[in-house]
Enzyme design. Structure first.
Site, PDB file in Angstrom:
ATOM      1  N   GLU A   1     -85.144 -40.074  95.516  1.00 53.72           N
ATOM      2  CA  GLU A   1     -86.082 -39.100  96.061  1.00 53.72           C
ATOM      3  C   GLU A   1     -85.721 -38.888  97.531  1.00 53.72           C
ATOM      4  O   GLU A   1     -85.812 -39.821  98.341  1.00 53.72           O
ATOM      5  CB  GLU A   1     -87.515 -39.617  95.929  1.00 53.72           C
ATOM      6  CG  GLU A   1     -87.910 -40.056  94.525  1.00 53.72           C
ATOM      7  CD  GLU A   1     -88.210 -38.898  93.602  1.00 53.72           C
ATOM      8  OE1 GLU A   1     -88.355 -37.775  94.123  1.00 53.72           O
ATOM      9  OE2 GLU A   1     -88.312 -39.110  92.381  1.00 53.72           O
TER      10      GLU A   1
ATOM     11  N   GLU B   1     -80.896 -78.142  47.137  1.00 52.53           N
ATOM     12  CA  GLU B   1     -80.157 -78.839  46.072  1.00 52.53           C
ATOM     13  C   GLU B   1     -79.250 -77.810  45.398  1.00 52.53           C
ATOM     14  O   GLU B   1     -79.716 -76.795  44.886  1.00 52.53           O
ATOM     15  CB  GLU B   1     -81.127 -79.438  45.062  1.00 52.53           C
ATOM     16  CG  GLU B   1     -82.187 -80.356  45.647  1.00 52.53           C
ATOM     17  CD  GLU B   1     -81.644 -81.731  46.004  1.00 52.53           C
ATOM     18  OE1 GLU B   1     -80.540 -82.070  45.519  1.00 52.53           O
ATOM     19  OE2 GLU B   1     -82.315 -82.466  46.743  1.00 52.53           O
TER      20      GLU B   1
END
Length: 1377
Positions: free
Chosen positions: A349, A761
């Site tokens: 700005e 498993e």
């Protein structure tokens, strides 16, 4: 006044936004604007006008309308030499006006004859970074349109006249200036309109384009929840996006008007809060640096007080602001540049008035000239280089450049060139490209100034062209791809493993080493320790940045073969290693997983049991347990059942591992059934019933993610031939519901760490035959990958300190109604697995106010939620300090070298930071013998002779037999006092029969000297630290000790037979202890002490005395743990010394009294009287091992010793002074529960503290006591400045009160005395018989008084009296008498 970024929120504009201003108000505002202009000119009166004369005098008196803009740009281009400038258009506005761009860079050559549009820009130049400046995006913000034309003329004419700065700039930078992105709006705007209010309906003012669209709200936005904006209404935005995509801009400025400030991303946030919310990018430090570079050179902006009409009270610290913190802008251009392009853009700005009168243009140019040029120059910071094909040497376009710890990547340009903007510091960069092996370069130093150059050469995944094939032709901008022979899988067909056989330990070891060697850029092979039979417990890490925890990236692990005879998991993990390595860079799924996850694969937790197992085993237990015959899955601490069996080496190694890494998810691979089993594994009753954890829903979700990809498992009837009635719905089960397993690993993971673990498993046969292994891979490969992906579900983010933005270590994340908190890792990063739903999550940490947020978790990946915590006592502290001086705590420093050093310490504190440093050490040592006293003395003198500028050798005193106790100081200024530098001491040899410590310290001294000025890390550590090494405290005992004597006490004591570690008392009897006390410890200027001893492998911390409260236990234990954790085996807590083989020391750290209780120890004296923390390191089980073991002992302890040099730069360092700025020495700094240190010369103090919040009280004679709190980080020092007020208190009360009370008291006393005197006088003048004594001469009167004092009745009768009346007769009588 509305800013140029976007319209202010209504609350910012008040009535001006809602009603047309009346004429009187306009007049007042114009008068105020004139006054403001005068203020600005006054502020700029001292600004030197540079370069203004280069532009034509008349260019400042008008704006460029319509075709005049193009003519002005052509004139600017003509001001430079041929080949410097190129004018072209990137497209047209709604009304057909061209969007002109002027390109300025040396070496462009003549313009192409037939080129138009973007093609007219000319060719890109290799290695030259592109910068763009865009102006007039809002048509009524016009200053930018003009100053960019002036800048063009300045650059071109400056290059022609040979201005060194501008010549250098345009020879190395590709500059693009786009003065007006909204020329239609500019033509509608009115000169003198400062933008105090709207001028009409959308499209009629100059701000928007001709279709009423705000161009700075028309870009795609990362936080937008709706559809991307249509570009049909904004051809200007479409043209700009196309232009950006065709280039690789590095830096950009978006120039606006309406305020005077530099704004940086992000411009908005997910919450779209109107204002006040800081929306930080991953490159926040870089953006702040760029914004400050502009603002600091602007005479108004740098003040941070633009005083714009309508916002007079608005301020911006340093003239910069985060966009969203100022106000939220959705669809802004600067965020688009950062998120969707390589480009770092800030918004500038330039002036309070959007369209000031032309008479102000010269002043605006002078205000912004230096800032604009400085901003362009900043494109050259950070790291730059090329990414090339290692075979052909051609550049690789669109290769990714990533920086460890910064979640924002860039890509290379057409020639493989890149420019990565970074602030000064040390960085790890990775370059990766599809079809190539990624490459990481660590420890790249970025300094203030020009970018560090670093090139990458990437190896293609297919390294050579097959015989008889045709080589691909390489041209600029293309990547060479060799012909792939028939049958080679394409990038869409993952390469499957080929190696299916049972791997015994030697075979597995070769397999792991082979893949670690073949894929070094994504693998790291390491060991957790050894099994009972001394087999390595190997882990293969697979990551795009191996060896480094990247903040925000979750860590995952698989563990196989916990039961030695359950071998499928072992082989599947070896297959998985091969699959991930061979498919990285070609298969998108694997590549994404490896880049986003740090994966750890442990094929065998029980290698000893495996070697005892038998192929074909289905149900036996042979090889199940470890070599000590303990079931490892019953060996972990349990919440319901006390585990009485001794903890096994394999168990200890895994527990230490899991606690050292921030694992999020894990699976333990078993065999004997086909099901996924989740916690809890047991219950209090010890019966088979469902035992639900607080995260039961999460465990079911992650268990299903595995089972549903394994069709046989998902059916739920795994082993019909073995277990007829066993059924698991969807292939998952609660552990305790199946059967009770006390001491299981998965429950321990969940209860003791942040890690969620399940047990899988994998098949009914525990040790299947080799020919069945391919079937197991095919059944499980998708499950293995899908399960790993679950690590990215739930919530992730960071917990940050609101004061400095740093991450908070060990902050707690709690989910309402789920009793299982998780904690943050070092950078404040956390991961919390959750199923989809809405949760209330609270982040808390000691010393902070908790923060709670409502979070919605979806099924598509983890949602990121960051928490910013405010320190809880900040307000209270500020209140308590009013009127009593003050203290400030800060981690910032303006000294660039200090920042560089802080970055180095932070890097070395990161995981494997020290390992990378040691690998980079240019010189290391080969220890081969012990040094006798004579050899030691000559060795030290030799160091001083060869390195006189960094060493100083002194003697602290002499032993009983008159041997010197040498002290070697290593520092860049060894003979000059530098109280601001931390001081560390290393001592060894207090027991002469344990000389390993002596040799390690000699090696450390030589290592530092050899690498000084040769290795940057060593150089900086030596330059910033005062290192004192005392290698032999007991030289007499050392001379009597014998090599290879592991248990003998010969030499343990000094020549008087006294154990020196029992003689550190106030009345020390031995000359060695007196010398150490008087010349070392009592100087009280050390921050840390490390004492090396022998006889075990552990670290002890104070106190050694049996009954002693450890005031700073947290800090002392932290220091001891730091040494142990950097030692390859010490942290495992199992020294395995022959005389105590079952010894278990958690973490390898123990309080001295628990290890060997005794009085008069050196470390107790150091802490109590020297105010210096000291730890004792026991380096080996054998007191005096053979010299052949010294190299291994040095290798084991080197990293730990160096970690102490890094650690001494942490904690708190501070400065104590009075209000006049005078340093106060010998002030007492009291920390927490009573730890004391004293300020040194210059008012400096330094104390090491464990990470966290600590209380500090400062006391000095004549000053008021000060209190503050400080937050200590794990990877950096915290600074505190304490400013004292003079103590005006008397008896603990304010001086004014004491004076007032004293005055009142004295007045009262005087008044009382007067009253008493008067009364006494009246009484003494009365006589019972009406006579009184005659008045005599003075001397006679005194004599009479003395006589009266005797109390004699006789003398009393001899005195004359007269009555109280004084008549003339009486006077006459008296005179005659």
């Amino acid at each position: 006044m509305a800013s140029g970024r976007d319209e202010r929120p209504p609350w910012r504009l008040g009535r001006l936004r809602l009603l047309p201003p009346p004429p009187l108000l306009l007049l007042l505002l114009l008068l105020r604007s004139s006054a403001q202009a005068a203020h600005i000119k006054k502020a700029e009166a001292t600004t030197t006008t540079v370069g203004g004369s280069e532009a034509a005098e008349g260019q400042f008196d008008h704006y460029y309308h319509e075709a005049a803009l193009g003519e002005a740009l052509e004139a600017a281009a003509a001001a430079g030499p041929p080949g410097l400038a190129r004018l072209f258009s990137i497209g047209s506005s709604v009304e057909g006006r061209p969007l002109w761009v002027l390109r300025l860079t040396a070496g462009l050559g003549p313009p192409p004859t037939a080129a138009a549009g973007l093609d007219a820009a000319g060719p890109l130049l290799p290695g030259r970074p592109q910068v763009k400046l865009v102006g007039n995006m809002h048509g009524d913000e016009t200053v930018s349109r003009q100053v960019l034309v002036y800048l063009a003329r300045e650059l071109a004419s400056g290059y022609r006249r040979g201005d060194p700065r501008l010549v250098r700039l345009l020879n190395t930078t590709d500059v693009y200036l786009l003065p007006s992105l909204n020329p239609d709006g500019f033509e509608r705007a009115r000169e003198g309109d400062c933008g105090l209010g709207d001028s009409g309906p959308p499209g009629t003012s100059g701000r928007d384009n001709s279709r009423g669209r705000d161009l700075n709200r028309s870009f795609p936005d990362q936080f937008s929840t709706g559809e991307p904006p249509s570009l049909d209404e904004v051809p200007e935005v479409r043209a700009l996006i196309d232009w950006i995509r065709r280039n690789k801009f590095v830096l950009s400025g978006n120039l606006h008007g309406g305020s005077v400030v530099a704004s940086y991303p992000f411009d908005d946030s997910p919450e779209h809060k109107t204002t006040g919310l800081y929306s930080k990018t991953s490159d926040d430090e870089v953006f702040r640096y760029l914004a400050k570079a502009y603002a600091s050179n602007h005479p108004i902006m740098k003040t941070g007080e633009p005083h714009c009409p309508g916002d007079e009270d608005e301020t911006f610290k340093d003239g910069i602001t985060n966009g969203a913190h100022w106000y939220d802008v959705e669809g802004g251009m600067q965020d688009y540049n950062y998120v969707w392009a390589n480009c770092f853009e800030i918004t500038l700005e330039l002036s309070c008035c959007k369209y000031p009168p032309a008479s102000q243009l010269r002043q605006e140019w002078e205000n912004n000239r230096e800032s604009l040029i400085t901003l362009i120059e900043k494109v050259h910071i950070g790291i730059k280089g090329f990414v090339k094909d290692s075979v052909t040497g051609s550049g690789l376009e669109n290769a990714t450049i990533s920086v460890a710890g910064i979640n924002h990547n860039i890509t290379t340009g057409r020639f493989g060139d890149f420019h990565r903007l970074l602030v000064p510091g040390t960085y790890n960069l990775t370059a990766l490209s599809t079809g190539y092996m990624p490459l990481t370069i660590n420890n790249i130093m970025v300094k203030e100034g020009p970018a560090t150059e670093m090139d990458f050469s990437l190896r293609p995944t297919v390294m050579s062209v097959m015989p008889g094939s045709t080589e691909a032709v390489t041209t600029p901008g293309t990547v060479a791809v060799p012909n792939i022979p028939p049958g080679t899988p394409s990038s869409h067909q993952p390469i499957q493993p080929k190696d299916f056989h049972h791997h015994h330990f030697p075979d597995m070891e070769i397999f792991l080493r082979r893949f670690a060697n073949e894929y070094p850029n994504i693998t790291r092979l390491y060991s957790l320790g050894k099994s009972v039979e001394s087999r390595e417990l190997y882990v293969m890490e697979i990551s795009d940045n191996p060896g480094v925890h990247e903040p925000g990236e979750p860590e995952f692990k698989y563990i196989g073969n916990m039961h030695g005879n359950e071998v499928v998991g072992r082989e599947l993990l070896l297959n998985l290693i091969e699959y991930l390595c061979k498919n990285f860079g070609t298969d998108p799924e694997v590549t994404d997983l490896v880049r986003s996850t740090r994966i750890h694969l442990m094929p065998s937790m029980n290698p000893d049991g495996y070697e005892k197992s038998q192929e074909g085993d289905s149900i036996s237990v042979v090889g199940r347990n470890n070599s000590n015959n303990f079931d490892l899955n019953r060996n972990f601490p349990d919440q319901f059942v006390p585990i009485t069996e001794p903890t096994q080496p394999e168990t200890i190694a895994v527990m230490s591992w899991v606690k050292a890494y921030p694992f999020v998810l894990s699976a333990n691979l078993h065999g004997g059934s086909l099901v996924v089993n989740y916690p809890y594994d047991d219950n209090e009753q010890g019966v088979a019933t469902y035992s639900k954890s607080p995260d039961d829903a999460v465990f079911q979700q992650i268990a299903l993610s595995y089972s549903k990809e394994n069709s046989q498992m998902f059916q739920g009837r795994p082993c019909k031939d073995m277990y007829l009635n066993e059924y698991f719905p969807h292939g998952i089960t609660n552990g305790a519901s199946w059967y009770n397993v006390p001491g299981g690993m998965q429950d321990w993971n969940y209860l003791q760490t942040n890690c969620f673990e399940v047990t899988i498993e994998l098949g009914c046969v525990k040790y299947p035959f080799e020919n069945e292994l391919p079937k197991y891979w095919e059944q499980n490969r998708r499950s293995l990958i899908q399960f790993m992906k679950q690590v990215h579900q739930g919530v992730k983010g960071f917990v940050l300190d609101a004061t400095d933005g740093r991450g908070i270590l060990n902050a707690t994340l709690s989910v309402a109604e789920i009793n299982h908190p998780v904690t943050t890792y070092k950078a404040g990063d956390y991961w919390r697995l959750l199923v989809p739903g809405t949760y209330k999550i609270t982040a808390s940490a000691r010393g902070y106010n908790p923060v709670t947020k409502n979070v919605t978790v979806r099924s598509e990946g983890a949602v990121q939620v960051n928490f910013t915590l405010v320190r809880s006592s900040a307000d209270a502290n500020n209140e308590s300090k009013k009127g009593r001086g003050h203290s400030t705590s800060t981690d910032d420093t303006s000294d660039p070298t200090s920042k560089e050093f802080e970055a180095l310490i932070k890097h070395l504190s990161a995981e494997n930071g020290l390992e990378g440093f040691m690998l980079s050490s240019s010189s290391d040592l080969a220890l081969y013998r012990y040094h006798s006293y004579k050899d030691l003395s000559e060795f030290l003198r030799g160091l001083v002779m060869n390195y006189p500028h960094i060493t100083n050798l002194t003697t602290l005193g002499q032993s009983v037999e008159y041997r010197h106790i040498w002290s070697l100081e290593i520092s860049n200024k060894p003979n000059i006092s530098e109280p601001e530098e931390p001081k560390i001491r290393f001592v060894a040899g207090i027991h002469g029969n344990a000389p390993v410590g002596t040799e390690l310290l000699l090696a450390l001294a030589e290592f530092l000297c050899l690498n000084y000025k040769r290795n940057p890390v060593v150089t900086q550590l030596v330059d910033r630290t005062r290192i004192v090494i005392v290698p032999s405290l007991n030289p007499d005992g050392r001379e009597r000790a014998q090599e290879k004597d592991c248990t003998s006490k010969t030499g343990h004591t000094n020549a008087h037979g006294k154990d020196l570690d029992t003689d550190f008392t106030s009345n020390a009897s031995q000359p060695e202890t007196k010398a150490i006390i008087e010349n070392l410890i009592q100087k009280q200027d050390f921050s840390l002490s490390i004492a090396l001893d022998g006889g075990s492998v552990l670290v002890t911390y104070p106190y050694d005395k049996p009954v002693q409260t450890v005031e700073n236990k947290e800090t002392l234990k932290h220091l001891a743990s730091l040494y142990a954790n950097n030692h390859p085996s010490m942290h495992m807590g199992q020294p395995s010394c022959p005389n105590n083989s079952d010894e278990n020391i958690p973490g390898g750290v123990m309080r001295g009294a628990e290890w060997h209780s005794h009085l008069g120890s050196m470390k107790d004296y150091s802490v109590t009287y020297g105010h210096c923390p000291e730890i004792t390191v026991y380096t080996s089980c054998c007191y005096f091992p053979s010299a052949a073991q010294l190299p291994a002992l040095w290798a084991e302890n080197k990293k730990s010793l160096l970690s102490m040099l890094v650690e001494v730069h942490k904690g708190v360092h501070g400065l104590v002074k009075d209000k006049a700025g005078k340093p106060i020495s010998k002030a007492v700094i009291v920390l927490n529960e009573g730890i004391k240190v004293y300020t040194k010369e210059g008012g400096y103090f330094h104390v090491l503290l464990a990470p966290g919040v600590h209380n500090i009280n400062a006391i000095a004679d004549g000053y008021q006591q000060q209190h503050t709190q400080v937050f200590v980080h794990h990877d950096a020092a915290s600074s505190v400045v304490i400013v004292f007020d003079t103590d005006n208190r008397i008896f603990g009360l304010p001086r004014e009160l004491v004076v007032t009370v004293s005055g009142a008291t004295m007045s009262a006393l005087i008044l009382t005395a007067c009253i008493i005197w008067c009364i006494c006088s009246i009484k003494s003048n009365r006589h019972k018989d009406g006579f009184h004594r005659l008045r005599q001469h003075h001397d006679e009167y005194e004599d009479e008084i003395r006589m009266m004092s005797t109390g004699s009745k006789k003398s009393l009768l001899s005195h004359e009296f007269q009555d109280e009346t004084d008549t003339e007769e009486e006077t006459l009588y008296s005179s005659k008498h």
